[in-house]
Scaffold this active site. Structure first.
Site, PDB file in Angstrom:
ATOM      1  N   SER A  20       0.748  -1.129   0.080  1.00  0.00           N
ATOM      2  CA  SER A  20       0.051  -0.005  -0.191  1.00  0.00           C
ATOM      3  C   SER A  20       0.925   1.259   0.033  1.00  0.00           C
ATOM      4  O   SER A  20       2.171   1.229   0.131  1.00  0.00           O
ATOM      5  CB  SER A  20      -0.647  -0.181   1.406  1.00  0.00           C
ATOM      6  OG  SER A  20      -1.561   1.309   1.452  1.00  0.00           O
TER       7      SER A  20
ATOM      8  N   TYR B 166      -2.433  -0.172  10.354  1.00  0.00           N
ATOM      9  CA  TYR B 166      -2.358  -0.740   9.116  1.00  0.00           C
ATOM     10  C   TYR B 166      -0.979  -0.353   8.291  1.00  0.00           C
ATOM     11  O   TYR B 166      -0.583  -1.063   7.260  1.00  0.00           O
ATOM     12  CB  TYR B 166      -3.696  -0.274   8.376  1.00  0.00           C
ATOM     13  CG  TYR B 166      -3.980  -0.534   6.939  1.00  0.00           C
ATOM     14  CD1 TYR B 166      -4.154  -1.912   6.724  1.00  0.00           C
ATOM     15  CD2 TYR B 166      -4.114   0.228   5.888  1.00  0.00           C
ATOM     16  CE1 TYR B 166      -4.474  -2.217   5.320  1.00  0.00           C
ATOM     17  CE2 TYR B 166      -4.397   0.007   4.687  1.00  0.00           C
ATOM     18  CZ  TYR B 166      -4.522  -1.197   4.345  1.00  0.00           C
ATOM     19  OH  TYR B 166      -4.870  -1.694   2.986  1.00  0.00           O
TER      20      TYR B 166
HETATM   21  P1  NAD Z   1     -11.906  -5.645   0.163  1.00  0.00           P
HETATM   22  O1  NAD Z   1     -12.216  -5.492   1.692  1.00  0.00           O
HETATM   23  O2  NAD Z   1     -12.802  -5.584  -0.766  1.00  0.00           O
HETATM   24  O3  NAD Z   1     -11.409  -7.355   0.232  1.00  0.00           O
HETATM   25  C1  NAD Z   1     -10.787  -7.843   1.254  1.00  0.00           C
HETATM   26  C2  NAD Z   1     -11.256  -9.370   1.274  1.00  0.00           C
HETATM   27  O4  NAD Z   1     -10.576 -10.148   2.116  1.00  0.00           O
HETATM   28  C3  NAD Z   1     -12.681  -9.498   1.681  1.00  0.00           C
HETATM   29  O5  NAD Z   1     -13.442 -10.153   0.861  1.00  0.00           O
HETATM   30  C4  NAD Z   1     -12.626 -10.274   3.180  1.00  0.00           C
HETATM   31  O6  NAD Z   1     -13.673 -11.086   3.417  1.00  0.00           O
HETATM   32  C5  NAD Z   1     -11.367 -11.094   2.908  1.00  0.00           C
HETATM   33  N1  NAD Z   1     -10.630 -11.295   4.183  1.00  0.00           N
HETATM   34  C6  NAD Z   1     -10.737 -10.643   5.459  1.00  0.00           C
HETATM   35  N2  NAD Z   1     -10.236 -11.315   6.284  1.00  0.00           N
HETATM   36  C7  NAD Z   1      -9.681 -12.473   5.901  1.00  0.00           C
HETATM   37  C8  NAD Z   1      -9.350 -13.691   6.437  1.00  0.00           C
HETATM   38  N3  NAD Z   1      -8.889 -13.663   7.948  1.00  0.00           N
HETATM   39  N4  NAD Z   1      -9.231 -14.794   5.693  1.00  0.00           N
HETATM   40  C9  NAD Z   1      -9.464 -14.753   4.262  1.00  0.00           C
HETATM   41  N5  NAD Z   1      -9.948 -13.672   3.989  1.00  0.00           N
HETATM   42  C10 NAD Z   1     -10.292 -12.708   4.434  1.00  0.00           C
HETATM   43  O7  NAD Z   1     -10.733  -5.008   0.165  1.00  0.00           O
HETATM   44  P2  NAD Z   1      -9.769  -4.661  -1.119  1.00  0.00           P
HETATM   45  O8  NAD Z   1      -9.874  -2.857  -1.326  1.00  0.00           O
HETATM   46  O9  NAD Z   1     -10.298  -5.376  -2.290  1.00  0.00           O
HETATM   47  O10 NAD Z   1      -8.301  -4.821  -0.778  1.00  0.00           O
HETATM   48  C11 NAD Z   1      -7.516  -5.927  -1.289  1.00  0.00           C
HETATM   49  C12 NAD Z   1      -6.143  -5.805  -0.641  1.00  0.00           C
HETATM   50  O11 NAD Z   1      -5.535  -4.538  -1.485  1.00  0.00           O
HETATM   51  C13 NAD Z   1      -6.031  -5.802   0.943  1.00  0.00           C
HETATM   52  O12 NAD Z   1      -4.789  -6.357   1.094  1.00  0.00           O
HETATM   53  C14 NAD Z   1      -5.877  -4.310   1.016  1.00  0.00           C
HETATM   54  O13 NAD Z   1      -5.147  -3.990   2.249  1.00  0.00           O
HETATM   55  C15 NAD Z   1      -5.226  -3.835  -0.200  1.00  0.00           C
HETATM   56  N6  NAD Z   1      -5.082  -2.399  -0.833  1.00  0.00           N
HETATM   57  C16 NAD Z   1      -6.241  -1.720  -0.991  1.00  0.00           C
HETATM   58  C17 NAD Z   1      -6.286  -0.405  -1.377  1.00  0.00           C
HETATM   59  C18 NAD Z   1      -7.465   0.095  -1.847  1.00  0.00           C
HETATM   60  O14 NAD Z   1      -7.516   1.336  -2.283  1.00  0.00           O
HETATM   61  N7  NAD Z   1      -8.734  -0.369  -1.765  1.00  0.00           N
HETATM   62  C19 NAD Z   1      -5.146   0.180  -1.235  1.00  0.00           C
HETATM   63  C20 NAD Z   1      -4.156  -0.418  -0.937  1.00  0.00           C
HETATM   64  C21 NAD Z   1      -3.866  -1.659  -0.777  1.00  0.00           C
END
Ligand code: NAD
Length: 281
Positions: A164, A177
């Site tokens: 991130s 985070y």
């Molecule tokens: P999201 O919340 O849509 O998806 C995360 C998924 O992880 C969910 O479906 C949730 O059920 C699952 N999850 C949570 N705990 C879990 C566990 N213990 N075991 C298995 N599955 C589990 O989030 P996203 O935005 O699609 O993020 C995906 C990745 O990208 C994450 O690692 C997030 O930190 C990272 N990220 C996102 C952004 C953004 O802007 N959205 C930016 C930087 C990094």
């Protein structure tokens, strides 16, 4: 979905954790379009199944699995099922991750008069901090222990972690985070070195700002109007907009393709509209 360019992963087995979520369901769909057999792992089985069914409907090979990335038994169980359904894992996308309100301060700056009135640094809950560190860091390390064993015998295998922007410099309010994602970038380098005498490469993608379930409450009020944080993000993003999730796909396809990136190992690619390059002045 239209891929930015085509690569051929026919016959490869890709395991995507967090695949019931916004970004990783899209990664799963993209990998399926390259010919890979895709295992969608998520705590939310319903979501993983729904996205898998959508992929199958569009002609891809995919299946959803209920899996908790923090539970080794659950991971081993999913691994055994994937092995039986598709074969051994070639590509692991460690996508499960996220923040928790209990590890988030109400305000950006500490003011002594805030004590007792709002959630300050001093009120952060240990369990919330642990939850965030565990989900992001252990939730990447444990699936790697379980699925990378399959890769040891292969000449071409790839692990992609999701870091991130806050790994470069921490974002306000979310110390756990930020620290956990910094650990992911660091771990990506560690793994790349550790596995460098095998056929496994390990790299990461650091998304800038994309609106998803995990951050929408920070970015928009309930009535849909942008929060002040949205204004700050856009002011700090030289391209002056949020990313479109599909704009992450070029980095993903590049990193999983040995032809394209066979000598690329241990890097973190920012996909951020210039956020990490901008000093703010
Ligand atoms: P999201 O919340 O849509 O998806 C995360 C998924 O992880 C969910 O479906 C949730 O059920 C699952 N999850 C949570 N705990 C879990 C566990 N213990 N075991 C298995 N599955 C589990 O989030 P996203 O935005 O699609 O993020 C995906 C990745 O990208 C994450 O690692 C997030 O930190 C990272 N990220 C996102 C952004 C953004 O802007 N959205 C930016 C930087 C990094």
């Amino acid at each position: 979905m239209k891929l930015p360019f085509q690569i051929d992963l026919t016959g490869k087995v890709a395991v995507v954790t967090g695949a019931g979520g916004v970004l990783c369901s899209m990664f799963a769909e993209a990998l399926a379009q390259t010919g890979a057999k895709v295992a969608l792992l998520d705590l939310n089985e319903e979501a993983a199944n729904a996205f898998a069914q959508e992929i199958v409907k569009n002609g891809g090979i995919a299946k959803g699995y209920c899996c908790n990335v923090l539970d080794k038994d659950s991971l081993e169980k999913a691994h055994a099922q994937v092995l039986e359904d598709f074969g051994s894992c070639d590509i692991l996308i460690n996508g499960a991750g996220g923040n928790n309100p209990k590890a988030t301060t109400d305000d950006e700056y500490f003011e002594p008069e805030d004590l007792g009135k709002v959630k300050t640094f001093f009120d952060l809950d240990k369990s919330g901090v642990e939850f965030v560190f565990n989900l992001n860091f252990l939730g990447t390390l444990l699936p790697t222990q379980v699925f990378a064993k399959d890769m040891l015998e292969k000449e071409d295998a790839s692990i992609i972690n999701i870091s991130s922007m806050n790994a470069y410099t921490p974002l306000t309010k979310i110390p756990a985070y930020s620290g956990a994602k910094a650990a992911i970038s660091n771990f990506t380098q560690w793994l790349a070195v550790h596995f460098s005498r095998t056929g496994i490469r390990c790299n990461a993608i650091a998304p800038g700002f994309f609106v998803t379930k995990q951050n929408e409450k920070l970015l928009f009020h309930d009535d849909g109007t942008p929060t002040p944080r949205t204004g700050k993000i856009l002011n700090s993003t030289p391209m002056n907009r949020f990313g479109e999730a599909q704009e992450l796909l070029g980095a993903l396809l590049f990193l999983v393709s040995k032809e394209a990136s066979g000598f690329v190992n241990g890097i973190v690619i920012p996909v951020d509209g210039g956020f990490s390059a901008y000093s703010g002045v």
